[in-house]
Design a protein around this motif. Structure first.
Motif, PDB file in Angstrom:
ATOM      1  N   PHE A   1      11.496 -20.185  34.495  1.00 12.44           N
ATOM      2  CA  PHE A   1      10.545 -19.911  33.425  1.00 12.44           C
ATOM      3  C   PHE A   1       9.747 -21.161  33.058  1.00 12.44           C
ATOM      4  O   PHE A   1       8.515 -21.125  32.947  1.00 12.44           O
ATOM      5  CB  PHE A   1      11.279 -19.364  32.204  1.00 12.44           C
ATOM      6  N   LEU A   2      10.429 -22.287  32.883  1.00 10.14           N
ATOM      7  CA  LEU A   2       9.731 -23.521  32.522  1.00 10.14           C
ATOM      8  C   LEU A   2       8.792 -23.980  33.631  1.00 10.14           C
ATOM      9  O   LEU A   2       7.724 -24.554  33.352  1.00 10.14           O
ATOM     10  CB  LEU A   2      10.739 -24.611  32.180  1.00 10.14           C
TER      11      LEU A   2
ATOM     12  N   LEU B   1       9.549 -12.098  20.120  1.00  9.70           N
ATOM     13  CA  LEU B   1      10.760 -12.520  20.811  1.00  9.70           C
ATOM     14  C   LEU B   1      10.932 -11.742  22.105  1.00  9.70           C
ATOM     15  O   LEU B   1      10.669 -10.538  22.167  1.00  9.70           O
ATOM     16  CB  LEU B   1      11.989 -12.300  19.924  1.00  9.70           C
ATOM     17  N   PHE B   2      11.403 -12.453  23.142  1.00  7.10           N
ATOM     18  CA  PHE B   2      11.630 -11.844  24.452  1.00  7.10           C
ATOM     19  C   PHE B   2      12.934 -12.356  25.035  1.00  7.10           C
ATOM     20  O   PHE B   2      13.285 -13.530  24.873  1.00  7.10           O
ATOM     21  CB  PHE B   2      10.486 -12.181  25.423  1.00  7.10           C
ATOM     22  N   ARG B   3      13.621 -11.477  25.743  1.00  3.46           N
ATOM     23  CA  ARG B   3      14.782 -11.908  26.509  1.00  3.46           C
ATOM     24  C   ARG B   3      14.302 -12.652  27.751  1.00  3.46           C
ATOM     25  O   ARG B   3      13.386 -12.205  28.453  1.00  3.46           O
ATOM     26  CB  ARG B   3      15.606 -10.691  26.945  1.00  3.46           C
ATOM     27  N   LEU B   4      14.931 -13.785  28.044  1.00 10.41           N
ATOM     28  CA  LEU B   4      14.675 -14.493  29.292  1.00 10.41           C
ATOM     29  C   LEU B   4      15.625 -13.939  30.349  1.00 10.41           C
ATOM     30  O   LEU B   4      16.841 -14.089  30.251  1.00 10.41           O
ATOM     31  CB  LEU B   4      14.887 -15.996  29.107  1.00 10.41           C
ATOM     32  N   ARG B   5      15.052 -13.289  31.354  1.00  9.79           N
ATOM     33  CA  ARG B   5      15.848 -12.597  32.362  1.00  9.79           C
ATOM     34  C   ARG B   5      16.321 -13.550  33.457  1.00  9.79           C
ATOM     35  O   ARG B   5      15.869 -14.687  33.566  1.00  9.79           O
ATOM     36  CB  ARG B   5      15.021 -11.464  32.991  1.00  9.79           C
TER      37      ARG B   5
ATOM     38  N   LEU C   1      11.590 -13.947  34.303  1.00  7.84           N
ATOM     39  CA  LEU C   1      10.582 -13.150  33.611  1.00  7.84           C
ATOM     40  C   LEU C   1      11.108 -12.749  32.227  1.00  7.84           C
ATOM     41  O   LEU C   1      12.232 -13.082  31.851  1.00  7.84           O
ATOM     42  CB  LEU C   1      10.228 -11.925  34.452  1.00  7.84           C
ATOM     43  N   LEU C   2      10.293 -12.034  31.471  1.00  8.43           N
ATOM     44  CA  LEU C   2      10.620 -11.710  30.086  1.00  8.43           C
ATOM     45  C   LEU C   2      10.602 -10.210  29.849  1.00  8.43           C
ATOM     46  O   LEU C   2       9.813  -9.492  30.464  1.00  8.43           O
ATOM     47  CB  LEU C   2       9.601 -12.374  29.140  1.00  8.43           C
ATOM     48  N   ASP C   3      11.461  -9.740  28.962  1.00  7.37           N
ATOM     49  CA  ASP C   3      11.383  -8.366  28.485  1.00  7.37           C
ATOM     50  C   ASP C   3      11.964  -8.319  27.072  1.00  7.37           C
ATOM     51  O   ASP C   3      12.309  -9.354  26.502  1.00  7.37           O
ATOM     52  CB  ASP C   3      12.069  -7.376  29.437  1.00  7.37           C
ATOM     53  N   GLN C   4      12.061  -7.139  26.510  1.00  9.23           N
ATOM     54  CA  GLN C   4      12.588  -7.006  25.153  1.00  9.23           C
ATOM     55  C   GLN C   4      13.840  -6.141  25.116  1.00  9.23           C
ATOM     56  O   GLN C   4      14.098  -5.426  24.164  1.00  9.23           O
ATOM     57  CB  GLN C   4      11.503  -6.476  24.221  1.00  9.23           C
ATOM     58  N   SER C   5      14.639  -6.261  26.160  1.00 11.37           N
ATOM     59  CA  SER C   5      15.939  -5.600  26.217  1.00 11.37           C
ATOM     60  C   SER C   5      16.993  -6.616  25.790  1.00 11.37           C
ATOM     61  O   SER C   5      17.386  -7.477  26.578  1.00 11.37           O
ATOM     62  CB  SER C   5      16.210  -5.089  27.640  1.00 11.37           C
ATOM     63  N   PHE C   6      17.444  -6.531  24.558  1.00  9.87           N
ATOM     64  CA  PHE C   6      18.268  -7.583  23.969  1.00  9.87           C
ATOM     65  C   PHE C   6      19.763  -7.264  23.956  1.00  9.87           C
ATOM     66  O   PHE C   6      20.532  -7.981  23.311  1.00  9.87           O
ATOM     67  CB  PHE C   6      17.804  -7.860  22.536  1.00  9.87           C
TER      68      PHE C   6
ATOM     69  N   ARG D   1      21.975  -7.559  26.322  1.00  8.66           N
ATOM     70  CA  ARG D   1      22.687  -8.663  26.960  1.00  8.66           C
ATOM     71  C   ARG D   1      21.691  -9.797  27.154  1.00  8.66           C
ATOM     72  O   ARG D   1      20.707  -9.658  27.876  1.00  8.66           O
ATOM     73  CB  ARG D   1      23.272  -8.228  28.306  1.00  8.66           C
ATOM     74  N   THR D   2      21.960 -10.905  26.498  1.00 12.20           N
ATOM     75  CA  THR D   2      21.039 -12.037  26.577  1.00 12.20           C
ATOM     76  C   THR D   2      21.827 -13.325  26.778  1.00 12.20           C
ATOM     77  O   THR D   2      23.019 -13.411  26.463  1.00 12.20           O
ATOM     78  CB  THR D   2      20.219 -12.185  25.280  1.00 12.20           C
ATOM     79  N   TRP D   3      21.137 -14.326  27.292  1.00 10.23           N
ATOM     80  CA  TRP D   3      21.664 -15.689  27.308  1.00 10.23           C
ATOM     81  C   TRP D   3      20.702 -16.604  26.552  1.00 10.23           C
ATOM     82  O   TRP D   3      21.081 -17.318  25.650  1.00 10.23           O
ATOM     83  CB  TRP D   3      21.895 -16.203  28.724  1.00 10.23           C
TER      84      TRP D   3
END
Length: 227
Positions: A18-19, A190-194, A198-203, A205-207
């Motif tokens: 991501f970075l 806010l977005f989950r970092l997969r 990539l990003l989504d908004q399924s929270f 399970r997140t890290w």
């Protein structure tokens, strides 16, 4: 952590993916990368020499961690890195900090008043609000993430940084995403970092979670969002 790096493996490859996109695909002239809870300097090592990163500031409360990052800086002749051996919180005050030499779970422990008593700093106290830096914050502090953002609200409101913060089974015990939404307000999504960067908004399970300004310098990252 060192063993993984020696073998060419990052601890959080998705955050690097991501970075890489944040720094490589921007039209900005340069970034100020801030790593709060820098550990052995995995991200300092990867981004201090990046062509689009003008400055790196890394915080860690443990002197041993800072010494290891200092050696990395020396061996690689990095000239744009500032290391700060202090915990970061919502206030400049003495706090209790648990040091766990054989664990990655060291962190602020104000509840039990146990551990080393250290002087904490804040984001707002650490950075000049009048500069035009494009800030990217990475916050990995075992549950203190929300407090750290509270201590940086002046800079956040002025500079609208990109914020990547840890949100997993450890940090969920200390705060929720609604707490972050309430703090940052309507200017952030806010977005989950997969795992694929990539990003989504399924929270469920997140890290790590990314707080992205809705408008401004990071609009180009919206192409990474998968709905």
């Amino acid at each position: 952590n060192y063993g993984r790096l020696i073998n060419g493996r990052f601890n959080e490859p998705e955050t690097h993916f991501f970075l890489d996109k944040v720094f490589a695909e921007s039209r900005q002239e340069g970034f100020h990368f801030v790593d709060i809870g820098c550990n052995v300097g995995e991200f300092v090592l990867d981004y201090a020499s990046h062509a689009n990163v003008n400055a790196v500031t890394a915080f860690d409360a443990q002197a041993e961690q800072i010494e290891t990052v200092k050696k990395t800086v020396e061996l690689n002749s990095f000239v744009n890195v500032e290391l700060i051996n202090q915990p970061v919180s919502d206030k400049e005050e003495l706090i209790y900090f648990n040091v766990a030499p054989n664990s990655t779970a060291s962190g602020i422990n104000q509840m039990d008043k146990q551990g080393q008593e250290l002087l904490a700093t804040t984001i707002d106290a650490s950075f000049d609000h009048d500069n035009d830096d494009t800030f990217v914050f990475l916050i990995d502090t075992e549950g203190a993430e929300l407090s750290i953002m509270k201590g940086g609200l002046d800079l956040i409101r002025k500079s609208a940084p990109l914020i990547i913060f840890e949100y997993n089974h450890v940090t969920r015990r200390h705060f929720g995403l609604n707490n972050v939404r309430d703090l940052l307000g309507q200017d952030y999504d806010l977005f989950r970092l997969r795992k694929d960067g990539l990003l989504d908004q399924s929270f469920e399970r997140t890290w790590n979670v990314v707080a992205m300004p809705r408008h401004g310098k990071f609009d180009y990252l919206k192409s990474l969002v998968k709905y």
